[in-house]
Design a protein around this motif. Structure first.
Motif, mmCIF file in Angstrom:
data_model
loop_
_atom_site.group_PDB
_atom_site.id
_atom_site.type_symbol
_atom_site.label_atom_id
_atom_site.label_comp_id
_atom_site.label_asym_id
_atom_site.label_seq_id
_atom_site.Cartn_x
_atom_site.Cartn_y
_atom_site.Cartn_z
ATOM 1 N N ASP A 44 -39.913 -16.859 50.949
ATOM 2 C CA ASP A 44 -39.527 -17.850 52.648
ATOM 3 C C ASP A 44 -39.468 -16.876 53.321
ATOM 4 O O ASP A 44 -38.249 -15.668 53.634
ATOM 5 N N PHE A 45 -40.103 -16.573 54.900
ATOM 6 C CA PHE A 45 -39.234 -15.949 55.856
ATOM 7 C C PHE A 45 -39.155 -16.920 57.007
ATOM 8 O O PHE A 45 -40.526 -18.242 57.777
ATOM 9 N N SER A 46 -37.968 -16.891 57.526
ATOM 10 C CA SER A 46 -37.819 -18.086 58.987
ATOM 11 C C SER A 46 -37.259 -17.219 59.827
ATOM 12 O O SER A 46 -36.565 -16.184 60.038
ATOM 13 N N ILE A 47 -37.243 -18.158 60.829
ATOM 14 C CA ILE A 47 -36.873 -18.056 62.590
ATOM 15 C C ILE A 47 -35.760 -19.010 62.788
ATOM 16 O O ILE A 47 -36.865 -20.068 63.416
ATOM 17 N N GLN A 48 -35.190 -19.129 63.151
ATOM 18 C CA GLN A 48 -34.252 -19.731 63.449
ATOM 19 C C GLN A 48 -33.936 -19.768 64.810
ATOM 20 O O GLN A 48 -33.309 -18.477 65.612
ATOM 21 N N ALA A 49 -33.464 -21.388 65.728
ATOM 22 C CA ALA A 49 -32.440 -21.116 66.595
ATOM 23 C C ALA A 49 -31.491 -21.823 67.370
ATOM 24 O O ALA A 49 -32.190 -22.742 66.941
ATOM 25 N N LEU A 50 -30.694 -21.686 67.371
ATOM 26 C CA LEU A 50 -28.879 -22.822 67.049
ATOM 27 C C LEU A 50 -28.810 -22.881 68.415
ATOM 28 O O LEU A 50 -28.488 -21.981 68.817
ATOM 29 N N LYS A 51 -28.544 -24.075 69.244
ATOM 30 C CA LYS A 51 -28.584 -24.390 70.345
ATOM 31 C C LYS A 51 -27.054 -24.851 69.759
ATOM 32 O O LYS A 51 -26.979 -26.333 69.459
ATOM 33 N N ARG A 52 -25.904 -25.142 70.242
ATOM 34 C CA ARG A 52 -25.370 -26.042 70.141
ATOM 35 C C ARG A 52 -24.674 -26.371 71.857
ATOM 36 O O ARG A 52 -24.344 -26.487 72.525
ATOM 37 N N LEU A 53 -24.385 -27.811 70.975
ATOM 38 C CA LEU A 53 -24.810 -28.696 72.403
ATOM 39 C C LEU A 53 -23.775 -29.542 72.414
ATOM 40 O O LEU A 53 -23.233 -29.117 73.470
ATOM 41 N N SER A 54 -22.325 -29.150 71.720
ATOM 42 C CA SER A 54 -21.309 -29.432 71.994
ATOM 43 C C SER A 54 -20.017 -29.313 70.610
ATOM 44 O O SER A 54 -20.840 -28.071 69.662
ATOM 45 N N PRO A 55 -19.497 -28.461 70.471
ATOM 46 C CA PRO A 55 -18.924 -28.851 68.821
ATOM 47 C C PRO A 55 -18.597 -29.278 68.124
ATOM 48 O O PRO A 55 -18.433 -28.768 66.820
ATOM 49 N N GLN A 56 -19.512 -30.169 68.226
ATOM 50 C CA GLN A 56 -20.028 -31.639 66.748
ATOM 51 C C GLN A 56 -21.710 -31.172 67.071
ATOM 52 O O GLN A 56 -21.654 -32.110 65.645
ATOM 53 N N GLN A 57 -22.051 -31.023 67.282
ATOM 54 C CA GLN A 57 -22.969 -31.104 67.748
ATOM 55 C C GLN A 57 -24.003 -29.822 68.090
ATOM 56 O O GLN A 57 -24.608 -29.151 68.325
ATOM 57 N N ASN A 58 -25.376 -29.600 67.264
ATOM 58 C CA ASN A 58 -26.489 -28.598 67.666
ATOM 59 C C ASN A 58 -27.686 -29.162 67.165
ATOM 60 O O ASN A 58 -27.867 -29.861 66.248
ATOM 61 N N LEU A 59 -28.165 -28.470 67.792
ATOM 62 C CA LEU A 59 -29.718 -28.340 67.858
ATOM 63 C C LEU A 59 -30.702 -27.229 66.993
ATOM 64 O O LEU A 59 -30.560 -26.030 67.637
ATOM 65 N N LEU A 60 -31.144 -27.282 66.142
ATOM 66 C CA LEU A 60 -31.716 -26.085 65.254
ATOM 67 C C LEU A 60 -32.950 -26.130 65.163
ATOM 68 O O LEU A 60 -34.320 -27.099 64.746
#
Lengths: 202, 903
Positions: free
Chosen positions: B657-673
């Motif tokens: 498996d090869f993957s590329i991910q981008a993580l956006k920290r919306l808040s200290p408790q909430q993340n969008l991946l």
């Protein structure tokens, strides 16, 4: 040959002239910071003033600037300690009385002399409260002082007969106390120095 | 002749003293530093001006005035004759400030020197301070066994930033070893070998101060455990410089033997030691004896002996070197608290009040809690609650009745009146107007008055002033009755303090990390108001990067009016980290993991990690690269590659498996991946049932390329052992031929987990929903992507993957509920129990989902808390085992032994 000598002389004079003029125009240090003690500065003028005060008060023999600087550092440290010790007050009448004892003020401003005297009286009061009142002497110590210090000095000075101990007991006791006091102060001052912020500048 | 005279005349000044300038007039004044001129600071009433007569006192006063600006560490006054008098130049040297401190060699101590003593970061440089640091370092090295240590300082001055980096070069010499160890005293109780064994500091071992302290503590504990309290252990050290060894003379003075007895009620020895603090403290004194009495009383209360009377007696027998502590107990009758009723409350709910009370009704494994003193305390606590809520005239009373050892408690409340705020006044504010201050305040005129809201309001006002650059603001609230009418008048007395702007921000200590990375993570900027909360935030954010072992954000010790220059001083963390771990799961068996990560690549907070995990059923290799600012956006980027071999119950698979991910920290408790991945799966040995009947068309290599996103919200108080909060994750993925995938399908999965305290334990509930759907001609979702259920984390009435269709399904619904409680009455700490109910199933397709298809499992388990999470053993009972195709029935019970909670 004589032309060469004349030429050399003229060149030498010219160089000497330039050198002397340049030297005369060179800036001279008239005052500077020599040390900083707990954020208080000691300047060259302070050292000179302290030397003058010591001369006026006939305190011990001539010392160089470095020695007087060290003494001023000690004075500043002592003053910092006195500031934290309530009850050290000097009567102005005592200051005036000491001032009036000075035969020759050697051109020093009266207020400067007063300040010098006040400092010394405050330090003396402080050491009395802090150390002297706790100092005791024993007969053994007084006898030892008499045997090892007083009698030999009396002999050296040609006193004959040498006064017996009972005649000089009070003097001997005072001197023993003073020695002990000086020793206590020396140890105390070394400790204070170690814990203080002192910066000296060459 | 003329020349000779001129020479003599010109030579005269060389030999005159400085006094020649005194009495002349000031022709010019300048302040210079090095070769550059410094503008003369606008000092009020500078003692020396152009045209003044130069005297020693006014030159001295001028030096003092310049020094008092706080800008200069050294001042020298030069005089040069001029046509119209004397030119005076003040040659100054500005202060330098301490920034980085290093000890060389860096590996000499276990930790950085900043962890041993305070370093004067940001303070004015002085040689005296350096000398003190050298002395402290020498003493530290001596305490670590380097008795011949020499330390020489090296200070590097940066003229541009005026920062000084100090390197302490240590020549430690050889580390001392322990010489002879002699123990005197205590031989009447223990043999010499036993004492030496307890001391555990051996001849020839390396001297370490902490090891010596531990030895002293262990020796003392040996006597304390036996009842010899107040034992004294002192060690005299004699250093032999010729042998570089330290001889230790240990003197032991055992304390009196102390016997603690409980009479009248049976309390085990171990429990008694827990309750009576003399053993923990290692000493006997009346205060500790009394504390023991109170603890025994509380213990009896918890056992239901609410009328217990406990007396203590301390008997000393000095000739026998012994002490006896007797606790005489009259337990009385054992009771049970049936009910605790609260009447008259409307503002606070019953739950809010009972959660603050010590009196409790009986519950599982508990008789409840009661005592007349506890009742009084609860009454007072409730009164305080009402007062803090702004009530006046609240009356609270408590009474109880008892019948046949059953107690019922009633708390009666007359709430009184809530006070209102009649007016809010501000005094002393000039920078902010009243209108500015009133904006968004928690306290409102006409609103309810409570001391808590006043304090919150004070904090909000302080925050306003901080944001405007007033870090020294003081705000004192005063509450008074109004001149007329009911309610309260609240006045905030404000002392604004000076205003400060941030000047320059300097960075030091970073040998690898680039400055821009540090500035990126610290939300403080030059020429903005100095806000101490922002400074603290900067420090916390820098720590959170993981790049630094230590971060100091300090103000340089200058005395600049209105300006604070800041220094961010960092100590970088180790860049290469190796972590390893061991685990156990019932299907996989033992499992090991090792990970090597190389952080802060090129000083840009990039990292690469390599991870290897293996068990008898799964082997995986994974490499991950992290880019913290993907395309210069505020996104964490990850590129990951893994190779995996796995053996599941229904199939085997080799996966790349090869993957590329981008993580956006919306808040200290909430993340969008966001994820895009390409996977090659080699499915082997696909089995339909336990008899291993294979499905040939499922075997083979499949390529899956997909794109998707996940929203993760984590509001748990503790991710390893949560007691409150929630965890929610929703993932949607699309695998499509447009991305070169061989199959088309969508996958939607949601897991929501909730935790809440209940009684003495925690209720945890979880719901998992998943749905796969094919499209575009794809008939079946590959088996490796289907849902499976059964096992220690899903349906505990089934073995791993045994629930639902044997080849998995495209829809999953799992519900779990669990009640977790600590078993505090057991002698071993950290043991808990749980009762659970699991339901749900895996279905072939979404349209097959129905309640009648749900399985039902109940069970119980034990947990043992460890720092890595609970070790768990669960017994699951399948309440409705179904018949299997082979004619047998599903197993009714399962046992699981694993690490970590089920959800």
């Amino acid at each position: 040959m004589s032309d060469l000598c004349t030429g050399l002389k003229l060149r030498a004079h010219r160089f000497l002239w330039i050198f002397l003029v340049a030297s005369a125009l060179h800036a001279e240090v008239i005052d500077r910071i020599l040390a900083v003690v707990q954020n208080r500065i000691i300047t060259l003028s302070d050292v000179r003033q302290e030397r003058s005060i010591q001369l006026a008060l006939a305190e011990t023999a001539t010392k160089d600037d470095a020695a007087i600087l060290e003494e001023l550092i000690d004075i500043y440290l002592i003053e910092a300690q006195i500031a934290q010790f309530p009850g050290i007050e000097v009567d102005e009448a005592d200051v005036e009385a000491e001032l009036n004892k000075i035969p020759d003020r050697k051109g020093i401003a009266v207020n400067d002399l007063r300040q010098g005297i006040r400092r010394r009286l405050e330090a003396s009061r402080y050491f009395d409260l802090r150390f002297r009142q706790f100092i005791n002497t024993s007969e053994v110590e007084i006898q030892k002082y008499y045997d090892e210090v007083f009698a030999p000095e009396a002999r050296r000075r040609g006193l004959d007969p040498i006064p017996p101990l009972q005649d000089v007991a009070r003097l001997a006791t005072n001197n023993v106390v003073e020695e002990k006091l000086a020793h206590e102060i020396e140890i105390w001052l070394a400790t204070v120095r170690q814990g203080s912020d002192i910066e000296t500048f060459d | 002749m003329v020349v000779r005279g001129l020479i003599i005349a010109l030579l005269l000044p060389l030999f005159a003293e400085a006094q020649q300038y005194y009495g002349t007039r000031v022709a010019g004044l300048a302040v210079s530093e090095g070769s550059s001129e410094v503008p003369l600071q606008p000092i009020q009433s500078f003692p020396l001006k152009v045209g003044d007569i130069i005297t020693s006192p006014n030159v001295r006063a001028a030096i003092q005035a310049l020094y008092d600006t706080g800008l200069f560490s050294f001042i020298e006054v030069d005089a040069t004759p001029d046509d119209s008098g004397t030119r005076i130049t003040f040659r100054v040297r500005r202060h330098y400030f301490f920034s980085t401190f290093r000890l060389r060699p860096a590996t000499l101590l276990e930790r950085s020197i900043s962890t041993y003593f305070r370093l004067p970061v940001g303070e004015k440089f002085s040689n005296a301070t350096v000398d003190r640091l050298v002395q402290d370092t020498v003493e530290l090295l001596q305490s670590e066994g380097y008795f011949g240590a020499k330390v020489s300082p090296e200070s590097e001055f940066d003229d541009r930033t005026r920062l000084v980096r100090v390197t302490l070069n240590a020549e430690p010499g050889p580390r001392a070893r322990i010489g002879a160890v002699r123990i005197l005293g205590g031989e009447q109780t223990f043999s010499r070998e036993e004492l030496l064994d307890a001391f555990d500091v051996d001849t020839g071992s390396v001297f370490v101060a902490t090891g010596l302290e531990q030895g002293i503590a262990d020796l003392r504990a040996k006597f304390t455990d036996l009842g010899f309290l107040n034992t004294r252990v002192e060690v005299q050290r004699n250093y032999d410089s010729s042998a570089n060894a330290i001889d230790l003379n240990v003197s032991v003075e055992p304390g009196p033997f102390t016997l603690v007895e409980a009479r009248g009620y049976d309390i085990s020895t171990d429990r008694l030691r827990e309750l009576v603090p003399t053993f923990e403290e290692g000493t006997v004194d009346p205060d500790l004896v009394e504390e023991g009495r109170v603890e025994i009383d509380r213990f009896l209360q918890r056992e239901g002996y609410f009328e217990a009377a406990v007396r203590s007696e301390l008997i000393e027998a000095p000739f026998d070197n012994a002490t006896q502590i007797i606790y005489s107990i009259e337990p009385g009758e054992q009771h049970r608290i049936e009910t605790v009723r609260i009447d008259g409350n409307t503002f606070f709910s019953e739950n809010e009040l009972t959660s603050r009370m010590q009196i409790r009704p009986a519950a599982f494994l508990s008789h409840g809690g009661f005592g007349t003193d506890l009742l009084d305390q609860d009454v007072r606590a409730i009164q305080i609650m009402y007062r803090n809520a702004g009530f006046e005239g609240t009356e609270v009373s408590g009474r109880f009745s008892e019948e046949e050892h059953v107690i019922n408690v009633v708390i009666e409340i007359d709430e009184g009146e809530q006070r209102l705020v009649s007016s809010i006044t501000f005094l002393g504010n000039t920078v902010l107007t009243d209108a500015d201050l009133r904006e968004n305040l928690p306290l409102k005129e006409g609103g309810l008055f409570t001391p808590l809201v006043v304090e919150e309001t004070r904090n909000v006002l302080t925050g306003y002033y901080y944001s405007k650059g007033h870090p020294d603001v003081r705000i004192e609230p005063a509450v008074e009755p109004p001149e007329t009418g009911p309610g309260v008048r609240v006045t905030f007395r404000i002392t604004e303090g000076n205003h400060y702007q941030i000047g320059t921000i300097l960075v030091s200590g970073n040998e690898v990390t680039q400055d821009k990375i540090i500035f990126r993570h610290s939300p403080i900027y030059p020429n903005t108001p100095y806000n101490p909360e922002d400074v603290l935030d900067a420090q916390q954010r820098l720590y959170a990067t993981g790049l630094f072992a230590r971060v100091d954000v300090v103000t340089l010790d200058e005395n600049l009016p209105g300006v604070r220059n800041l220094l961010i001083q960092v100590e970088e963390s180790r860049r290469i980290l190796v972590t390893y771990g061991f685990g156990f799961q019932e299907y996989e068996g033992a499992r090991g993991t090792i990970e090597v990560s190389y952080n802060n690549l090129w000083g840009l907070d990039r990292s690469i990690s390599l991870r290897l995990r293996g068990s008898r059923r799964e082997q995986r290799f994974q490499a991950t690269y992290r880019e913290p600012q993907l395309f210069n956006w505020n996104l964490d980027g990850f590129a990951s590659l893994f190779i995996e071999r796995t053996k599941r119950r229904s199939f085997d698979a080799n996966r790349f498996d090869f993957s590329i991910q981008a993580l956006k920290r919306l808040s200290p408790q909430q993340n969008l991946l966001f994820t895009t991945s390409y996977q090659t799966v080699n499915l082997r040995d696909v089995r339909d049932n336990r008899q291993a009947i294979k499905i040939p068309e499922e075997n083979g290599v499949i390529q899956i390329a997909r794109i998707g996103g996940s929203l993760i919200r984590d509001r748990r108080d503790d991710p390893i052992n949560p007691s409150t909060g929630s965890f929610n994750t929703t993932t949607f993925q699309v695998a499509t031929k447009a991305l070169a995938s061989e199959v088309n399908f969508t996958s939607l999965f949601n897991q929501s987990t909730f935790y809440t305290p209940a009684g003495i334990g925690v209720v945890a509930a979880s719901l998992r929903l998943g749905w796969n759907r094919t499209f575009g001609g794809t008939e079946r979702v590959p088996i490796s992507e289907r849902y499976f259920a059964g096992g220690s984390t899903t349906l505990r009435g089934f073995d791993l993957d045994e629930a639902g269709p044997q080849t998995g399904g495209n829809a999953i619904v799992i519900g779990n509920a669990e009640y977790r409680i600590p078993l505090t009455k057991l002698p071993i700490q950290g043991i808990g129990a749980a009762a659970f109910y699991d339901t749900g199933n895996v279905f072939n397709k979404i349209s097959d989902v129905r309640l009648t298809g749900f399985t039902h499992t109940t069970g119980f388990g034990l947990r043992y808390q460890t720092p890595l999470g609970p070790i768990r053993i669960d017994f699951g009972i399948n309440l409705n085992p179904q018949p299997l195709p082979n004619g047998m029935r599903e197993e009714r019970t399962q046992v699981f032994f694993t690490l970590g909670h089920a959800f």
